[in-house]
Design a protein around this motif. Structure first.
Motif, PDB file in Angstrom:
ATOM      1  N   GLY A   4       0.780  -5.626  12.472  1.00  0.00           N
ATOM      2  CA  GLY A   4       0.025  -5.504  11.374  1.00  0.00           C
ATOM      3  C   GLY A   4       0.979  -5.392   9.987  1.00  0.00           C
ATOM      4  N   GLY A   5       0.543  -6.046   9.196  1.00  0.00           N
ATOM      5  CA  GLY A   5       1.304  -6.558   7.942  1.00  0.00           C
ATOM      6  C   GLY A   5       0.905  -5.917   6.525  1.00  0.00           C
ATOM      7  N   GLY A   9       2.787  -1.371   7.774  1.00  0.00           N
ATOM      8  CA  GLY A   9       3.815  -2.189   8.823  1.00  0.00           C
ATOM      9  C   GLY A   9       4.901  -2.514   7.924  1.00  0.00           C
ATOM     10  N   VAL A  28       4.008  -8.917  12.972  1.00  0.00           N
ATOM     11  CA  VAL A  28       2.959  -9.782  13.159  1.00  0.00           C
ATOM     12  C   VAL A  28       1.941  -9.303  12.512  1.00  0.00           C
ATOM     13  CG1 VAL A  28       1.279 -10.654  14.962  1.00  0.00           C
ATOM     14  CG2 VAL A  28       3.822 -10.016  15.703  1.00  0.00           C
ATOM     15  N   SER A  42      -8.704  -3.206  -6.237  1.00  0.00           N
ATOM     16  CA  SER A  42      -9.915  -2.697  -6.899  1.00  0.00           C
ATOM     17  C   SER A  42      -9.786  -2.413  -8.533  1.00  0.00           C
ATOM     18  CB  SER A  42     -10.516  -1.809  -6.131  1.00  0.00           C
ATOM     19  OG  SER A  42      -9.643  -0.644  -5.912  1.00  0.00           O
ATOM     20  N   LEU A 117     -14.488  -5.296   0.049  1.00  0.00           N
ATOM     21  CA  LEU A 117     -13.360  -5.085  -0.635  1.00  0.00           C
ATOM     22  C   LEU A 117     -12.363  -4.584   0.271  1.00  0.00           C
ATOM     23  CD1 LEU A 117     -11.513  -5.936  -2.800  1.00  0.00           C
ATOM     24  CD2 LEU A 117     -12.382  -3.941  -4.331  1.00  0.00           C
ATOM     25  N   HIS A 281      -5.518   6.894   3.308  1.00  0.00           N
ATOM     26  CA  HIS A 281      -4.746   6.937   2.007  1.00  0.00           C
ATOM     27  C   HIS A 281      -3.473   6.376   1.894  1.00  0.00           C
ATOM     28  CE1 HIS A 281      -7.374  10.989   1.257  1.00  0.00           C
ATOM     29  NE2 HIS A 281      -7.881   9.926   1.428  1.00  0.00           N
ATOM     30  N   ASP A 283      -0.746   7.303   0.647  1.00  0.00           N
ATOM     31  CA  ASP A 283       0.524   7.870   0.831  1.00  0.00           C
ATOM     32  C   ASP A 283       0.654   8.282   2.536  1.00  0.00           C
ATOM     33  OD1 ASP A 283       2.634   9.932  -0.461  1.00  0.00           O
ATOM     34  OD2 ASP A 283       1.274  11.225   1.054  1.00  0.00           O
ATOM     35  N   ALA A 285       0.133   6.269   4.551  1.00  0.00           N
ATOM     36  CA  ALA A 285       0.464   4.943   5.264  1.00  0.00           C
ATOM     37  C   ALA A 285       2.119   4.514   4.751  1.00  0.00           C
ATOM     38  CB  ALA A 285      -0.176   3.672   4.569  1.00  0.00           C
ATOM     39  N   PHE A 309      -4.462  11.431  -2.310  1.00  0.00           N
ATOM     40  CA  PHE A 309      -5.130  10.246  -2.688  1.00  0.00           C
ATOM     41  C   PHE A 309      -5.288  10.129  -4.440  1.00  0.00           C
ATOM     42  CE2 PHE A 309      -9.110   7.951  -3.750  1.00  0.00           C
ATOM     43  CZ  PHE A 309      -8.963   6.724  -2.883  1.00  0.00           C
ATOM     44  N   TRP A 310      -5.264   8.858  -4.714  1.00  0.00           N
ATOM     45  CA  TRP A 310      -5.682   8.888  -6.264  1.00  0.00           C
ATOM     46  C   TRP A 310      -6.669   7.770  -6.358  1.00  0.00           C
ATOM     47  CZ3 TRP A 310      -1.853   6.018  -4.174  1.00  0.00           C
ATOM     48  CH2 TRP A 310      -1.691   4.636  -4.477  1.00  0.00           C
ATOM     49  N   SER A 311      -7.391   7.630  -7.406  1.00  0.00           N
ATOM     50  CA  SER A 311      -8.362   6.715  -7.934  1.00  0.00           C
ATOM     51  C   SER A 311      -8.187   6.442  -9.292  1.00  0.00           C
ATOM     52  CB  SER A 311      -9.571   7.096  -7.466  1.00  0.00           C
ATOM     53  OG  SER A 311     -10.665   6.020  -7.841  1.00  0.00           O
TER      54      SER A 311
HETATM   55  C1  LIG Z   1      -9.542  -1.736  -2.587  1.00  0.00           C
HETATM   56  C2  LIG Z   1      -8.622  -0.794  -1.986  1.00  0.00           C
HETATM   57  C3  LIG Z   1      -8.185   0.420  -2.955  1.00  0.00           C
HETATM   58  C4  LIG Z   1      -7.561   1.394  -2.401  1.00  0.00           C
HETATM   59  N1  LIG Z   1      -7.148   2.370  -3.313  1.00  0.00           N
HETATM   60  C5  LIG Z   1      -6.435   3.245  -3.068  1.00  0.00           C
HETATM   61  C6  LIG Z   1      -6.064   4.268  -4.070  1.00  0.00           C
HETATM   62  O1  LIG Z   1      -6.221   4.001  -5.159  1.00  0.00           O
HETATM   63  N2  LIG Z   1      -5.474   5.269  -3.687  1.00  0.00           N
HETATM   64  C7  LIG Z   1      -5.086   5.444  -2.256  1.00  0.00           C
HETATM   65  O2  LIG Z   1      -4.510   6.829  -1.949  1.00  0.00           O
HETATM   66  N3  LIG Z   1      -5.497   4.678  -1.223  1.00  0.00           N
HETATM   67  C8  LIG Z   1      -6.128   3.583  -1.563  1.00  0.00           C
HETATM   68  N4  LIG Z   1      -6.532   2.611  -0.846  1.00  0.00           N
HETATM   69  C9  LIG Z   1      -6.276   3.101   0.735  1.00  0.00           C
HETATM   70  C10 LIG Z   1      -4.795   2.281   1.264  1.00  0.00           C
HETATM   71  O3  LIG Z   1      -4.806   1.327   0.584  1.00  0.00           O
HETATM   72  C11 LIG Z   1      -4.698   2.250   2.677  1.00  0.00           C
HETATM   73  O4  LIG Z   1      -4.763   3.745   3.014  1.00  0.00           O
HETATM   74  C12 LIG Z   1      -3.596   1.418   2.905  1.00  0.00           C
HETATM   75  O5  LIG Z   1      -3.513   0.237   2.692  1.00  0.00           O
HETATM   76  C13 LIG Z   1      -3.174   1.733   4.468  1.00  0.00           C
HETATM   77  O6  LIG Z   1      -2.191   0.962   4.836  1.00  0.00           O
HETATM   78  P1  LIG Z   1      -2.041   0.457   6.471  1.00  0.00           P
HETATM   79  O7  LIG Z   1      -1.107  -0.677   6.325  1.00  0.00           O
HETATM   80  O8  LIG Z   1      -2.258   1.299   7.414  1.00  0.00           O
HETATM   81  O9  LIG Z   1      -3.298  -0.658   6.572  1.00  0.00           O
HETATM   82  P2  LIG Z   1      -3.872  -1.813   5.857  1.00  0.00           P
HETATM   83  O10 LIG Z   1      -3.465  -2.066   4.468  1.00  0.00           O
HETATM   84  O11 LIG Z   1      -5.199  -2.318   6.100  1.00  0.00           O
HETATM   85  O12 LIG Z   1      -3.039  -3.337   6.635  1.00  0.00           O
HETATM   86  C14 LIG Z   1      -2.956  -3.597   7.904  1.00  0.00           C
HETATM   87  C15 LIG Z   1      -2.951  -4.801   8.172  1.00  0.00           C
HETATM   88  O13 LIG Z   1      -3.054  -5.172   9.444  1.00  0.00           O
HETATM   89  C16 LIG Z   1      -3.718  -6.591   9.628  1.00  0.00           C
HETATM   90  N5  LIG Z   1      -4.142  -6.431  10.991  1.00  0.00           N
HETATM   91  C17 LIG Z   1      -5.221  -6.030  11.388  1.00  0.00           C
HETATM   92  N6  LIG Z   1      -5.680  -6.346  12.517  1.00  0.00           N
HETATM   93  C18 LIG Z   1      -4.861  -7.223  13.094  1.00  0.00           C
HETATM   94  C19 LIG Z   1      -4.212  -7.640  14.389  1.00  0.00           C
HETATM   95  N7  LIG Z   1      -5.051  -7.515  15.339  1.00  0.00           N
HETATM   96  N8  LIG Z   1      -3.121  -8.311  14.445  1.00  0.00           N
HETATM   97  C20 LIG Z   1      -2.329  -8.385  13.152  1.00  0.00           C
HETATM   98  N9  LIG Z   1      -2.573  -8.017  11.920  1.00  0.00           N
HETATM   99  C21 LIG Z   1      -3.642  -7.161  11.931  1.00  0.00           C
HETATM  100  C22 LIG Z   1      -4.548  -6.540   8.616  1.00  0.00           C
HETATM  101  O14 LIG Z   1      -5.084  -7.729   8.242  1.00  0.00           O
HETATM  102  C23 LIG Z   1      -3.938  -5.769   7.442  1.00  0.00           C
HETATM  103  O15 LIG Z   1      -3.341  -6.882   6.770  1.00  0.00           O
HETATM  104  C24 LIG Z   1      -7.372   1.474  -1.153  1.00  0.00           C
HETATM  105  C25 LIG Z   1      -7.776   0.497  -0.122  1.00  0.00           C
HETATM  106  C26 LIG Z   1      -8.316  -0.384  -0.644  1.00  0.00           C
HETATM  107  C27 LIG Z   1      -9.102  -1.363   0.351  1.00  0.00           C
END
Ligand SMILES: Cc1cc2nc3c(=O)[nH]c(=O)nc-3n(C[C@H](O)[C@H](O)[C@H](O)COP(=O)(O)OP(=O)(O)OC[C@H]3O[C@@H](n4cnc5c(N)ncnc54)[C@H](O)[C@@H]3O)c2cc1C
Length: 394
Positions: A4-5, A9, A28, A42, A117, A281, A283, A285, A309-311
């Protein structure tokens, strides 16, 4: 090995190096892009303030190998192997960081003009649609719905936000706290319809349960996200009923050497009596990877942040920290009809449980610290916006 990138990740790789891990790190990621941040999608990307949201991490300098455009397809813990769509990879430690995917509206997945989105590519597809300035319907008045409505109005679109619940942000906040937010929609020229369940989308039309048909050049479905863990089926790695990887307080899974961080993982929160939390959220992550990196490098850190969380919506900075429950007492701090205010939730003993701030950055910063320390507040002083929040602590 990191699957997960996204932020979690990428931050795992950074945290490992910060903790002195000098072994190989491979990340990966299914998307073709280098790890980027989602909150700006967004906001800045839709508003045309930025083209992308690269995290700006120098992976080459950190000695991190990026395998992009490559999806993890399974884990075989017994063989310490991550399977991918381009062949198996052996690991000594594996961090699951595959995030979340948007919940879709059944039956609309292949309907032209229907968007979700989550990714940079999603944002890049949606932006020109908004720029065209037509009619948009957003399904769901959650955080994403409000932010897309903000961007749609800025682009000159007509936008209707259809929400099945009877108030916006129904998953996060009680109705009375969201009452001022209805006005935000109105003042921005966005139509908010609550109690408006969407039952079908077809041919540029959105049909509501009460028979209303809304015309739409584009439809944005923003009805939540679920952990992207389907690929772990059959791996033996335990999933919680909500589909998240069931990690422990150190973000370890039951499989040897396998951790889980970010939107794909839930954990027992010590500060909430061990209640299992799935937090989608930014934070969470960011901070979870510090715990996973600690475990991998022989430490014993636990993950127990105050959820935060913020928005950014309709020109306001809205933030929420903590968790509130049905028995908590709501205290207004400032006039919710005014430009900036906060809402606090206090337990029976005056303990601060949660804070919502609207353009009150000091309340947010002080509230987060007070939440972290389990502070009790004097409700009368806490309700006076001229008294610094920290000065209301007993
Ligand atoms: C549009 C938007 C706006 C947001 N705004 C806010 C905000 O204002 N404030 C806030 O606190 N949070 C916000 N969030 C939430 C925040 O962005 C997420 O909590 C955060 O991105 C989580 O990070 P993550 O790395 O766990 O997951 P992700 O960001 O989802 O990253 C996971 C990655 O793993 C990849 N992946 C998935 N499956 C596989 C697989 N099988 N093999 C390899 N790769 C894979 C995905 O393609 C993705 O690139 C927002 C989210 C979105 C979508």
């Amino acid at each position: 090995m990191i699957a997960g990138g996204g932020l979690a990740g990428a931050q795992t790789a950074v945290s490992l190096r910060e903790r002195g891990w000098d072994g190989a790190i491979t990340l990966v990621g299914a998307e073709p892009h280098r790890p980027y941040d989602r909150p700006p999608l967004s906001k800045d990307v839709l508003l045309g303030k930025a083209e992308g949201a690269d995290l700006g991490v120098d992976f080459e300098a950190l000695g991190v190998e990026l395998l992009l455009g490559r999806a993890a397809t399974g884990v075989r813990p017994g063989a310490m192997t991550l399977d991918t769509d381009a062949g198996p990879l052996r690991y000594d430690h594996l961090v699951l960081a595959t995030g979340a995917e948007p919940v879709t509206l059944p039956g609309t997945e292949d309907v032209p003009g229907v968007h979700t989105l989550r990714t940079l590519d999603d944002a890049r597809r949606l932006k020109p649609v908004l720029d065209a300035g037509g009619s948009v319907v957003a399904v769901g008045a959650g955080w994403i719905g409000a932010e897309v409505a903000t961007a749609a109005r800025a682009a000159g679109c007509r936008i209707t936000v259809a929400e099945a619940a009877h108030h916006p942000l129904a998953g996060a906040l009680p109705a009375e706290v969201t009452a001022p937010m209805r006005r935000w929609y109105e003042e921005a020229g966005a139509e908010l319809r609550t109690g408006a369940a969407v039952i079908a989308v077809h041919d540029g039309e959105v049909e509501l349960a009460d028979g209303t048909v809304l015309g739409a050049d584009a439809v944005l479905v923003g009805i939540g996200s679920r952990p992207a863990t389907g690929w772990l089926a059959g791996s033996g790695i335990e999933l919680a009923p909500d589909g998240s990887v069931a990690a422990d307080a150190g973000l370890r899974t039951g499989a040897p050497g396998v951790y889980a961080v970010g939107d794909c993982a839930s954990y027992p929160a010590a500060r909430y009596g061990g209640r299992r939390l799935l937090v989608h959220h930014w934070d969470n992550a960011l901070t979870g990877p510090l715990t996973a990196a600690s475990g991998i490098t022989g430490g014993d850190a636990v993950h127990d942040p105050v959820p935060y969380f913020w928005s950014e919506q309709f020109g306001r900075y809205v933030a929420h920290a903590g968790l509130h429950g049905p028995g908590d007492v709501l205290v207004w701090r400032g006039d919710p009809d005014g430009p900036s205010w906060s809402a606090l939730w206090l337990g029976g003993d005056g303990e601060l449980r949660a804070v919502l701030t609207v353009d009150r950055p000091r309340d947010l910063a002080q509230g987060r610290r007070l939440l972290g320390s389990g502070a009790r507040l004097d409700p009368e002083r806490a309700a006076d916006p001229s008294v610094p929040l920290k000065a209301a602590a007993r």
